[in-house]
Design a protein around this motif. Structure first.
Motif, mmCIF file in Angstrom:
data_model
loop_
_atom_site.group_PDB
_atom_site.id
_atom_site.type_symbol
_atom_site.label_atom_id
_atom_site.label_comp_id
_atom_site.label_asym_id
_atom_site.label_seq_id
_atom_site.Cartn_x
_atom_site.Cartn_y
_atom_site.Cartn_z
ATOM 1 N N LEU A 1 -43.791 -33.672 2.868
ATOM 2 C CA LEU A 1 -43.037 -33.464 4.069
ATOM 3 C C LEU A 1 -41.727 -32.820 4.284
ATOM 4 O O LEU A 1 -41.247 -32.286 5.216
ATOM 5 N N ARG A 2 -40.819 -33.346 3.137
ATOM 6 C CA ARG A 2 -39.629 -32.681 3.083
ATOM 7 C C ARG A 2 -39.930 -30.991 3.243
ATOM 8 O O ARG A 2 -38.676 -30.403 3.864
ATOM 9 N N ASN A 3 -40.777 -30.420 2.383
ATOM 10 C CA ASN A 3 -40.974 -28.928 2.649
ATOM 11 C C ASN A 3 -41.208 -28.649 4.045
ATOM 12 O O ASN A 3 -41.103 -27.309 4.368
ATOM 13 N N ARG A 4 -41.707 -29.504 4.815
ATOM 14 C CA ARG A 4 -41.968 -29.089 6.062
ATOM 15 C C ARG A 4 -40.622 -29.651 7.087
ATOM 16 O O ARG A 4 -40.987 -29.797 8.250
ATOM 17 N N PRO B 1 -46.266 -41.806 -3.466
ATOM 18 C CA PRO B 1 -45.589 -41.538 -2.286
ATOM 19 C C PRO B 1 -44.490 -40.520 -2.477
ATOM 20 O O PRO B 1 -43.878 -39.728 -1.637
ATOM 21 N N LYS B 2 -43.853 -40.437 -3.828
ATOM 22 C CA LYS B 2 -42.536 -39.430 -3.865
ATOM 23 C C LYS B 2 -42.998 -38.235 -3.630
ATOM 24 O O LYS B 2 -42.325 -37.212 -2.829
ATOM 25 N N GLU B 3 -44.194 -37.852 -4.373
ATOM 26 C CA GLU B 3 -44.733 -36.248 -4.071
ATOM 27 C C GLU B 3 -45.132 -36.021 -2.836
ATOM 28 O O GLU B 3 -45.039 -35.105 -2.199
ATOM 29 N N MET B 4 -45.723 -37.107 -1.900
ATOM 30 C CA MET B 4 -46.171 -36.998 -0.668
ATOM 31 C C MET B 4 -45.118 -36.756 0.390
ATOM 32 O O MET B 4 -45.082 -35.882 0.834
ATOM 33 N N ASP C 1 -55.603 -45.113 -5.916
ATOM 34 C CA ASP C 1 -55.574 -43.558 -5.810
ATOM 35 C C ASP C 1 -54.506 -42.999 -4.877
ATOM 36 O O ASP C 1 -54.945 -42.980 -3.746
ATOM 37 N N SER C 2 -53.354 -42.768 -4.992
ATOM 38 C CA SER C 2 -52.467 -42.232 -4.018
ATOM 39 C C SER C 2 -52.493 -40.801 -3.833
ATOM 40 O O SER C 2 -50.987 -40.418 -3.563
ATOM 41 N N ILE D 1 -56.021 -34.570 7.752
ATOM 42 C CA ILE D 1 -54.819 -34.572 7.881
ATOM 43 C C ILE D 1 -54.063 -36.056 7.616
ATOM 44 O O ILE D 1 -53.466 -36.198 6.866
ATOM 45 N N MET D 2 -54.723 -36.793 8.559
ATOM 46 C CA MET D 2 -54.393 -38.352 8.706
ATOM 47 C C MET D 2 -54.383 -39.025 7.451
ATOM 48 O O MET D 2 -53.436 -39.472 6.734
ATOM 49 N N ASP D 3 -55.778 -38.865 6.932
ATOM 50 C CA ASP D 3 -55.959 -39.717 5.908
ATOM 51 C C ASP D 3 -55.090 -39.258 4.586
ATOM 52 O O ASP D 3 -54.802 -40.191 3.838
ATOM 53 N N GLU D 4 -55.072 -38.053 4.398
ATOM 54 C CA GLU D 4 -54.502 -37.660 3.143
ATOM 55 C C GLU D 4 -52.806 -38.002 3.143
ATOM 56 O O GLU D 4 -52.557 -38.471 2.046
ATOM 57 N N ILE D 5 -52.138 -38.006 4.165
ATOM 58 C CA ILE D 5 -50.808 -38.310 4.310
ATOM 59 C C ILE D 5 -50.886 -40.175 4.144
ATOM 60 O O ILE D 5 -50.305 -40.583 3.278
#
Length: 884
Positions: free
Chosen positions: A819-822, A812-815, A798-799, A771-775
């Motif tokens: 988070l915004r969906n949560r 970062p935008k899609e990541m 590779d982001s 979880i942490m690494d993917e974010i």
């Protein structure tokens, strides 16, 4: 019914009726539906009578709408009792609503029809276009009911099988043993520890990778059981509003309180010891201890504050004491190690004073002498070249205080003390050497200025005269001041204690201002000033409503970190502040005041970790990042404060903190971000036109404090997001977890991301790192000080990432969009953090009901004002546990 205001009320009532708490256990013989949310997989129970109703998933990370199964075949039922008289007719039973109104159980369905008719009628009357209702409600999946578990036969054996080898009385790894938990009550008495146990089991972080593991089914049963035992609370009944600890003012609150109470620009608390931190904040009552050093600091601060708040003399009065080390030497004059000037032969000491006006002045000189010969040592005092007086210094090495008055014009003048009659004789009887010593020269004046001009000061509005004695004048001065200082009503008996002290000082020769200064010092060291004492107004069961003075203090220290202003205090005095309409008006007024900067600085600075920027914990390697200067460090902090402040002061959506497409930059910071058109030191609002930056996650402050001095850290960045934005802090790594450096040494030719992916393949690391690494990978386009980059050395960045839920992103935008969906999870995190700060205590499981109410309001209006109002109107904020 057809009034729009009534419609909103009925709609809220219907929505509330469909939201039942998770994992509720009903009495024997009552049918339940055990369901699973199709969005997140969470399991919970509903009453059978709620079949077909709309609700919201109770999982704080989900909160998606669902509809309970409506077919009778979906609902597991208990066998029907043989005699209908043994069980009440559910369809005919009359229940009591929360407002005390009796209505039949079928009333909800009838109410739904009436509301539909009301909405239709209101639409026809208004002429507005009909609202399109999106069919986004997903039917919940029916699963088997939550089984009853016997603690002794099922729960305890689970921990004995999988946990006792490491966590027993003989082997307490992590200083924790399961042996002492013999029943459910023991578990509930230690919620903090068992919350950690729950988190470790939920993430499969324990047992360790080299130990036997339970099946997923057994693990899930235990997780559900622990979650229910620790956190279930029935929100339909009154519950504990929490314990209130007498909380002392922290350093910020002390400075602000002194500033607003006495209208002086002085920060004495900067010299106090640092405040302890609990639950992430330094205003938590349980950790704000009072060490002996702080008591000493309080006494010193009271003296300094009183001297600045109450001038003993006229504002135009001049007083200057030049100590020995400040005195200039001429002739046979020299200094001693103790700061005293000695003249062993003819010589003098002098100091230059700047007299403010023409008039009469008083000089004081502390002198003594070595006596020898037939006469006393003589000292000549001069003003410039004019001799004012020649004095005989009496006694041998005993203090002489020389005091006399003289006339002088305004401007700079030298005042000197000279030794006139040196004597030295080795054969003389008695003293053989005559010398003069001077400790200080002090000048004050002009004399005769009236005291009455000081009446503008808070504690000197009334002076003793023919109409008022000292006691009467002191009483009138304290009548309005003392209630504000103690932030509550004060009776005459309490005022008389301080009046008596002032009167006693006056009888012993102190001037009235000096006596009032002593009274103020006593007030400033009183526990009623240093601590926030909260009294109740009305008892309701096991809870007690705060009185309006306590409510005013909670409100003002929450939003302003200072005492209530005159308007709040007047409303409290009239017992009107608790009225909902007035309370809402005051919150709106206070949030528009510049004092709200205290909320921005103190809450955001601690919630987001900005204060760490000023410590050695954040120290980028300046050889690798020469752009990082102390000025840039300060700029980063300022940007995030201004950004958060704009959400507060402009009443923006709280979710702008995640993806707001603007910020505040000066030239230095804009250059770091690669943004043109910003010049000068002054910060200005900048709208972002590309997809690189949005929200606080792309601020240089956050990116820098979540990096190492020489490189980025996806782990630290991901952990920061989980802890600060999602309130889902991962557990500490197990002691057997391998170090990343070992993976790097054995795989030097791989990119940092590839090395980290190898590292987290260890079963003991995977559950948290996945979880942490993917974010963190989603922020890898930013280097260790927040600059945009596309390469890390020779490797392309590779982001991209994939969350455990299956959501994928690239950059970062899609990541941030993920988070915004949560947003529900972020909103709950922010609510819990802000409520902790507002209450000055850690949240408990029974505070969930208040959090749920605030979240329901944010679903309707997600602006910052709604969040603050929800907290202020909540039971934990307005009530306290009954002390009896």
């Amino acid at each position: 019914l057809f009034d729009p205001a009534c419609l909103r009320c009925f709609a809220q009532a219907l929505r509330f009726s469909s939201q039942l708490p998770p994992t509720i256990q009903f009495a024997s013989g009552v049918s339940v539906i055990r369901v699973r949310c199709r969005h997140c997989g969470s399991r919970f129970q509903l009453h059978a009578k709620d079949a077909g109703k709309k609700g919201y998933c109770p999982n704080r990370e989900c909160r998606q709408p669902f509809r309970a199964p409506s077919t009778s075949s979906d609902v597991p039922r208990k066998p029907k009792p043989k005699s209908p008289r043994q069980v009440p007719q559910v369809g005919r039973k009359r229940k009591k609503s929360r407002r005390g109104i009796n209505y039949p159980a079928w009333g909800v369905s009838t109410l739904g029809v009436l509301i539909f008719l009301g909405v239709l009628t209101a639409w026809l009357r208004s002429g507005d276009e009909p609202i399109e209702v999106q069919n986004s409600v997903v039917a919940a999946e029916v699963i088997a009911p939550l089984p009853q578990m016997d603690f002794a036969k099922e729960v305890k054996p689970f921990f004995q099988t999988y946990c006792i080898d490491c966590h027993s009385a003989d082997s307490q790894e992590g200083d924790f043993s399961f042996d002492k938990y013999a029943n459910i009550a023991a578990i509930k008495s230690d919620r903090e520890i068992w919350t950690k146990v729950l988190n470790h089991l939920r993430l499969s972080a324990m047992p360790p990778s080299d130990a036997d593991h339970p099946s997923d089914q057994d693990r899930e049963k235990i997780v559900d059981w622990i979650d229910h035992q620790l956190f279930y609370v029935d929100c339909s009944v009154p519950h504990d509003p929490g314990r209130v600890t007498a909380r002392r003012l922290n350093r910020t609150e002390y400075n602000n309180t002194v500033r607003d109470l006495l209208d002086i620009d002085f920060q004495p608390a900067n010299d106090f010891p640092s405040d302890d931190v609990g639950y992430g904040f330094d205003n938590i009552g349980d950790v704000l201890s009072v060490p002996p050093l702080l008591i000493e600091k309080y006494l010193n601060a009271a003296e300094q504050v009183a001297s600045k708040a109450i001038p003993v003399q006229h504002p135009g009065f001049f007083n200057k004491r030049a100590l020995g080390k400040e005195l200039k030497e001429e002739g046979a004059a020299s200094g001693r190690g103790n700061g005293i000037k000695v003249m062993t032969s003819r010589g003098r000491v002098l100091h230059n004073f700047n007299f403010p006006a023409n008039g009469t002045y008083r000089v004081k000189i502390d002198a003594m002498a070595d006596q020898a010969g037939d006469e006393l040592a003589k000292m000549q005092v001069q003003l410039d070249d004019k001799t004012l007086k020649t004095i005989d210094i009496k006694d041998h090495k005993k203090k002489n205080e020389i005091v006399f008055e003289f006339e002088s014009s305004a401007g700079e003048h030298n005042v000197s003390a000279a030794f006139l009659n040196d004597f030295y004789d080795q054969k003389a009887k008695g003293g053989k050497d005559r010398n003069l010593y001077v400790r200080f020269i002090e000048v004050e004046g002009p004399l005769g200025l009236p005291e009455s001009v000081q009446s503008d000061y808070a504690l000197l509005r009334v002076f003793p005269d023919k109409k008022n004695s000292v006691a009467q004048a002191a009483q009138k001065n304290l009548q309005e001041f003392l209630p504000r200082a103690f932030r509550r009503s004060v009776d005459d008996v309490e005022i008389q204690k301080y009046v008596g002290l002032i009167e006693m000082a006056s009888e012993r020769g102190a001037s009235f201002p000096a006596a009032m200064r002593i009274g103020l010092q006593a007030i400033l060291v009183s526990p009623h000033f240093l601590f926030r004492m909260e009294d109740g107004r009305q008892t309701i069961g096991s809870a007690e409503q705060l009185n309006d003075y306590a409510l005013a203090s909670r409100l003002s220290y929450f939003l302003w970190s200072s005492l209530p202003d005159e308007e709040l205090f007047e409303l409290a005095n009239e017992n009107r502040l608790h009225e909902p309409g007035i309370l809402k008006e005051q919150v709106q007024r206070m949030l528009s005041d510049s004092k709200t900067n205290a909320l921005v600085e103190n809450f955001a600075g601690q919630w987001l970790g900005l204060r760490k920027l000023s410590t050695n914990d954040v120290s980028p390697d300046t050889t690798l990042f020469p752009e990082f200067t102390e000025e840039l460090r300060s700029d980063m902090w300022k940007e995030t404060e201004l950004f958060f402040g704009s959400v507060v002061l402009e009443n923006r959506s709280i979710y702008d903190l995640l993806d707001g497409r603007f910020s505040f930059l000066n030239e230095r910071l804009a250059k770091l971000y690669g943004i043109d058109g910003v010049e000068g030191e002054k910060f200005q609002r900048v709208e972002f036109k590309d997809d690189r930056r949005m929200g606080i996650l792309t601020h240089g402050s956050v990116l820098t404090l979540t990096s190492y001095p020489n490189r980025t850290s996806p782990v630290k960045r991901g952990q920061w997001v989980l802890e600060n934005l999602l309130n889902d802090a991962p557990p500490d790594p197990p002691p057997t977890a391998p170090a990343l450096e070992e993976t790097q040494k054995t795989n030097p030719g791989l990119s940092f991301r590839q090395q980290l992916e190898i590292h987290r393949k260890d079963p003991g690391c995977h559950s948290c790192h996945v979880i942490m690494d993917e974010i963190g990978f989603g922020l890898e386009n930013f280097d260790a000080i927040g600059r945009w980059r596309t390469k890390d050395g020779k490797f392309d960045i590779d982001s991209s990432g994939t969350m455990p839920s299956g959501e994928s992103f690239s950059g970062p935008k899609e990541m941030i969009a993920v988070l915004r969906n949560r947003k529900g999870q972020f909103g709950r995190c922010l609510t819990e953090k802000l409520m902790t700060y507002a209450l000055g205590r850690g949240l408990e499981y029974y505070d969930r009901c208040a959090i749920d109410d605030v979240m329901a309001q944010l679903e309707q209006d997600d602006r910052f004002m709604t969040l603050v109002l929800g907290i202020v109107e909540s039971a934990p904020f307005q009530m306290r546990r009954n002390s009896e």
